[in-house]
Motif scaffolding. Structure first.
Motif, PDB file in Angstrom:
ATOM      1  N   ARG A 118       2.550   6.467  -5.824  1.00  0.00           N
ATOM      2  CA  ARG A 118       2.301   6.622  -7.264  1.00  0.00           C
ATOM      3  C   ARG A 118       0.948   7.259  -7.578  1.00  0.00           C
ATOM      4  N   GLY A 119       0.103   7.373  -6.586  1.00  0.00           N
ATOM      5  CA  GLY A 119      -1.215   7.950  -6.834  1.00  0.00           C
ATOM      6  C   GLY A 119      -2.119   7.758  -5.632  1.00  0.00           C
ATOM      7  N   VAL A 120      -3.406   7.921  -5.869  1.00  0.00           N
ATOM      8  CA  VAL A 120      -4.400   7.777  -4.807  1.00  0.00           C
ATOM      9  C   VAL A 120      -4.993   6.370  -4.888  1.00  0.00           C
ATOM     10  N   VAL A 121      -4.813   5.608  -3.824  1.00  0.00           N
ATOM     11  CA  VAL A 121      -5.355   4.253  -3.788  1.00  0.00           C
ATOM     12  C   VAL A 121      -6.838   4.321  -3.441  1.00  0.00           C
ATOM     13  N   GLN A 122      -7.654   3.788  -4.319  1.00  0.00           N
ATOM     14  CA  GLN A 122      -9.109   3.827  -4.116  1.00  0.00           C
ATOM     15  C   GLN A 122      -9.498   2.933  -2.949  1.00  0.00           C
ATOM     16  N   GLU A 123     -10.114   3.497  -1.952  1.00  0.00           N
ATOM     17  CA  GLU A 123     -10.489   2.734  -0.769  1.00  0.00           C
ATOM     18  C   GLU A 123     -11.637   1.779  -1.083  1.00  0.00           C
ATOM     19  N   GLY A 124     -11.537   0.573  -0.548  1.00  0.00           N
ATOM     20  CA  GLY A 124     -12.627  -0.389  -0.671  1.00  0.00           C
ATOM     21  C   GLY A 124     -12.733  -1.083  -2.005  1.00  0.00           C
ATOM     22  N   PHE A 125     -11.829  -0.769  -2.954  1.00  0.00           N
ATOM     23  CA  PHE A 125     -11.894  -1.420  -4.259  1.00  0.00           C
ATOM     24  C   PHE A 125     -11.281  -2.810  -4.166  1.00  0.00           C
ATOM     25  N   ALA A 126     -12.030  -3.798  -4.547  1.00  0.00           N
ATOM     26  CA  ALA A 126     -11.522  -5.173  -4.551  1.00  0.00           C
ATOM     27  C   ALA A 126     -12.371  -5.988  -5.502  1.00  0.00           C
ATOM     28  N   ARG A 142      -6.146 -11.668  -1.719  1.00  0.00           N
ATOM     29  CA  ARG A 142      -6.329 -11.996  -3.136  1.00  0.00           C
ATOM     30  C   ARG A 142      -7.264 -10.939  -3.699  1.00  0.00           C
ATOM     31  N   ARG A 143      -6.691  -9.807  -4.052  1.00  0.00           N
ATOM     32  CA  ARG A 143      -7.520  -8.677  -4.446  1.00  0.00           C
ATOM     33  C   ARG A 143      -6.753  -7.784  -5.415  1.00  0.00           C
ATOM     34  N   ILE A 144      -7.465  -6.789  -5.926  1.00  0.00           N
ATOM     35  CA  ILE A 144      -6.896  -5.843  -6.879  1.00  0.00           C
ATOM     36  C   ILE A 144      -7.005  -4.433  -6.289  1.00  0.00           C
ATOM     37  N   LEU A 145      -5.935  -3.681  -6.388  1.00  0.00           N
ATOM     38  CA  LEU A 145      -5.939  -2.279  -5.991  1.00  0.00           C
ATOM     39  C   LEU A 145      -6.139  -1.411  -7.227  1.00  0.00           C
ATOM     40  N   ALA A 146      -6.856  -0.313  -7.059  1.00  0.00           N
ATOM     41  CA  ALA A 146      -7.007   0.680  -8.117  1.00  0.00           C
ATOM     42  C   ALA A 146      -6.287   1.948  -7.670  1.00  0.00           C
ATOM     43  N   ILE A 147      -5.326   2.403  -8.471  1.00  0.00           N
ATOM     44  CA  ILE A 147      -4.525   3.569  -8.121  1.00  0.00           C
ATOM     45  C   ILE A 147      -4.768   4.654  -9.158  1.00  0.00           C
ATOM     46  N   HIS A 148      -5.270   5.803  -8.695  1.00  0.00           N
ATOM     47  CA  HIS A 148      -5.626   6.899  -9.595  1.00  0.00           C
ATOM     48  C   HIS A 148      -4.534   7.965  -9.580  1.00  0.00           C
ATOM     49  N   ALA A 149      -4.085   8.350 -10.768  1.00  0.00           N
ATOM     50  CA  ALA A 149      -3.106   9.424 -10.939  1.00  0.00           C
ATOM     51  C   ALA A 149      -3.562  10.271 -12.127  1.00  0.00           C
ATOM     52  N   PRO A 150      -3.047  11.484 -12.276  1.00  0.00           N
ATOM     53  CA  PRO A 150      -3.469  12.319 -13.408  1.00  0.00           C
ATOM     54  C   PRO A 150      -3.321  11.588 -14.740  1.00  0.00           C
ATOM     55  N   GLU A 151      -4.436  11.428 -15.426  1.00  0.00           N
ATOM     56  CA  GLU A 151      -4.505  10.835 -16.762  1.00  0.00           C
ATOM     57  C   GLU A 151      -4.129   9.355 -16.798  1.00  0.00           C
ATOM     58  N   ARG A 152      -3.965   8.732 -15.615  1.00  0.00           N
ATOM     59  CA  ARG A 152      -3.574   7.323 -15.625  1.00  0.00           C
ATOM     60  C   ARG A 152      -4.272   6.564 -14.505  1.00  0.00           C
ATOM     61  N   LEU A 153      -4.736   5.368 -14.851  1.00  0.00           N
ATOM     62  CA  LEU A 153      -5.291   4.456 -13.862  1.00  0.00           C
ATOM     63  C   LEU A 153      -4.430   3.200 -13.850  1.00  0.00           C
ATOM     64  N   THR A 154      -4.045   2.767 -12.672  1.00  0.00           N
ATOM     65  CA  THR A 154      -3.268   1.539 -12.532  1.00  0.00           C
ATOM     66  C   THR A 154      -4.075   0.534 -11.725  1.00  0.00           C
ATOM     67  N   LEU A 155      -4.170  -0.672 -12.218  1.00  0.00           N
ATOM     68  CA  LEU A 155      -4.746  -1.781 -11.460  1.00  0.00           C
ATOM     69  C   LEU A 155      -3.602  -2.716 -11.100  1.00  0.00           C
ATOM     70  N   ALA A 156      -3.553  -3.135  -9.841  1.00  0.00           N
ATOM     71  CA  ALA A 156      -2.438  -3.953  -9.380  1.00  0.00           C
ATOM     72  C   ALA A 156      -2.928  -5.090  -8.496  1.00  0.00           C
ATOM     73  N   THR A 157      -2.300  -6.243  -8.637  1.00  0.00           N
ATOM     74  CA  THR A 157      -2.611  -7.352  -7.734  1.00  0.00           C
ATOM     75  C   THR A 157      -2.106  -7.022  -6.338  1.00  0.00           C
ATOM     76  N   ARG A 203       0.839  -1.205   0.000  1.00  0.00           N
ATOM     77  CA  ARG A 203       0.000   0.000   0.000  1.00  0.00           C
ATOM     78  C   ARG A 203       0.878   1.260   0.000  1.00  0.00           C
ATOM     79  N   ALA A 204       1.949   1.257   0.782  1.00  0.00           N
ATOM     80  CA  ALA A 204       2.840   2.416   0.816  1.00  0.00           C
ATOM     81  C   ALA A 204       3.464   2.666  -0.553  1.00  0.00           C
ATOM     82  N   PHE A 205       3.831   1.587  -1.253  1.00  0.00           N
ATOM     83  CA  PHE A 205       4.416   1.734  -2.584  1.00  0.00           C
ATOM     84  C   PHE A 205       3.424   2.395  -3.532  1.00  0.00           C
ATOM     85  N   TRP A 206       2.198   1.889  -3.572  1.00  0.00           N
ATOM     86  CA  TRP A 206       1.233   2.412  -4.529  1.00  0.00           C
ATOM     87  C   TRP A 206       0.757   3.811  -4.159  1.00  0.00           C
TER      88      TRP A 206
END
Length: 312
Positions: free
Chosen positions: A132-140, A159-174, A126-129
């Motif tokens: 890089r952006g705003v980690v969407q709370e509760g997204f799984a 066993r879940r996916i994080l959604a990280i929001h940054a300007p003009e970019r969305l990252t999904l991460a295991t 969580r600290a890493f992501w």
């Protein structure tokens, strides 16, 4: 059970272990109590040069198992390891020396469902992501039901996916492939990697994000079930990993490539980031796909797209 001491155990062991094979001068066995449903019994006799003497009989290991079970049932102090040593007598007609020691080895104790190592692993990711952006709370995408060791399909509690929001970019991460194994004691960060996918945030709605998250969690399942996929990606830099269903056409395959960044601070060291990228068949035409993992085709396709790669 009734009182059963180390002396009782030795008396039972002597008649069996004392029947040493020809040439044996000493022996040592190590046995464990049940750990996560498994126990071990290893060791045997050696000759004067220290070479192991092969035995066809399993009687020594059988009696050792019985003795360990009796000692555990009667134990007043906790132990999980038993070491038995036998030494040939120096002179004929003398009794062989047989000793038995019990110890408690914390390093072989399986991690239980409440071990703080799991959340420490999640906190590092969580600290890493968050850097890089705003980690969407509760997204799984999925929170699978865990077993008694808090294991899910990724063999840990996450066993879940994080959604990280940054300007003009969305990252999904295991989030969980690098969680240390649950229910065992191996000092590994799970399958030693985490996956991610990047998207143009302006083109994504909530339904599409959920669909891509489902795809990523399925790719994570394949990585978790595979044999050291992270090491193959690290070796080649990029690989052609799996095919896609017709729903994704013209994209037909998933490539996995080693990102230059890594996640630090995990319980057993840093783990690499692996990028998952969809490609079309046209992008790999003319390349030798019989090569291991189609690695050259994957690297060329990524280079044409201008995607950063960790050198193989």
């Amino acid at each position: 059970m009734a009182s059963y001491s180390i002396d009782d155990a030795i008396r039972e062991l002597v008649p069996v272990l004392g029947k040493a094979p020809a040439g044996a001068v000493r022996a040592e066995w190590t046995a464990t109590t049940l750990q996560a449903g498994h126990s071990s019994r290893t060791g045997g006799y050696v000759d004067a040069e220290g070479k192991h003497i092969r035995q066809d009989s399993t009687q020594p290991l059988g009696i050792i198992e019985e003795v360990v079970e009796k000692l555990e049932a009667a134990a007043k102090e906790r132990f999980n390891t038993v070491v038995i040593r036998w030494k040939k007598p120096r002179f004929p007609l003398m009794r062989a020396q047989l000793t038995l020691e019990t110890t408690y080895d914390q390093s072989i104790v399986p991690r239980g469902p409440d071990d703080p190592i799991y959340e420490a692993s999640a906190a590092a990711r969580r600290a890493f992501w968050q850097s890089r952006g705003v980690v969407q709370e509760g997204f799984a995408v999925e929170r699978a039901t865990a077993n008694i060791y808090n294991q899910t399909k990724w063999f840990g509690p996450h066993r879940r996916i994080l959604a990280i929001h940054a300007p003009e970019r969305l990252t999904l991460a295991t989030d969980g492939l690098s969680t240390p194994w649950a229910g065992i004691c191996d000092q590994e960060n799970g399958v030693e990697c985490e996956l991610f996918m990047e998207f143009d945030a302006a083109t994504m709605n909530a339904e599409e994000i959920g669909n891509w998250g489902n795809l990523l969690i399925n790719i994570g399942d394949l990585v978790a079930d595979g044999h050291r996929v992270a090491r193959d990606v690290d070796k080649h830099g990029a690989i052609l990993f799996c095919r896609l269903t017709d729903d994704y056409r013209p994209m037909t395959r998933i490539m996995l490539s080693r990102d230059p960044d890594r996640i630090d601070g995990l319980p057993f060291g840093a783990v690499p980031l692996i990028r998952a990228t969809l490609i079309a068949e046209a992008e790999i035409e003319g390349h030798d796909l019989s090569e291991e993992w189609g690695a050259t085709a994957a690297r060329v396709a990524l280079a044409k797209r201008g995607i950063r790669q960790q050198p193989s």
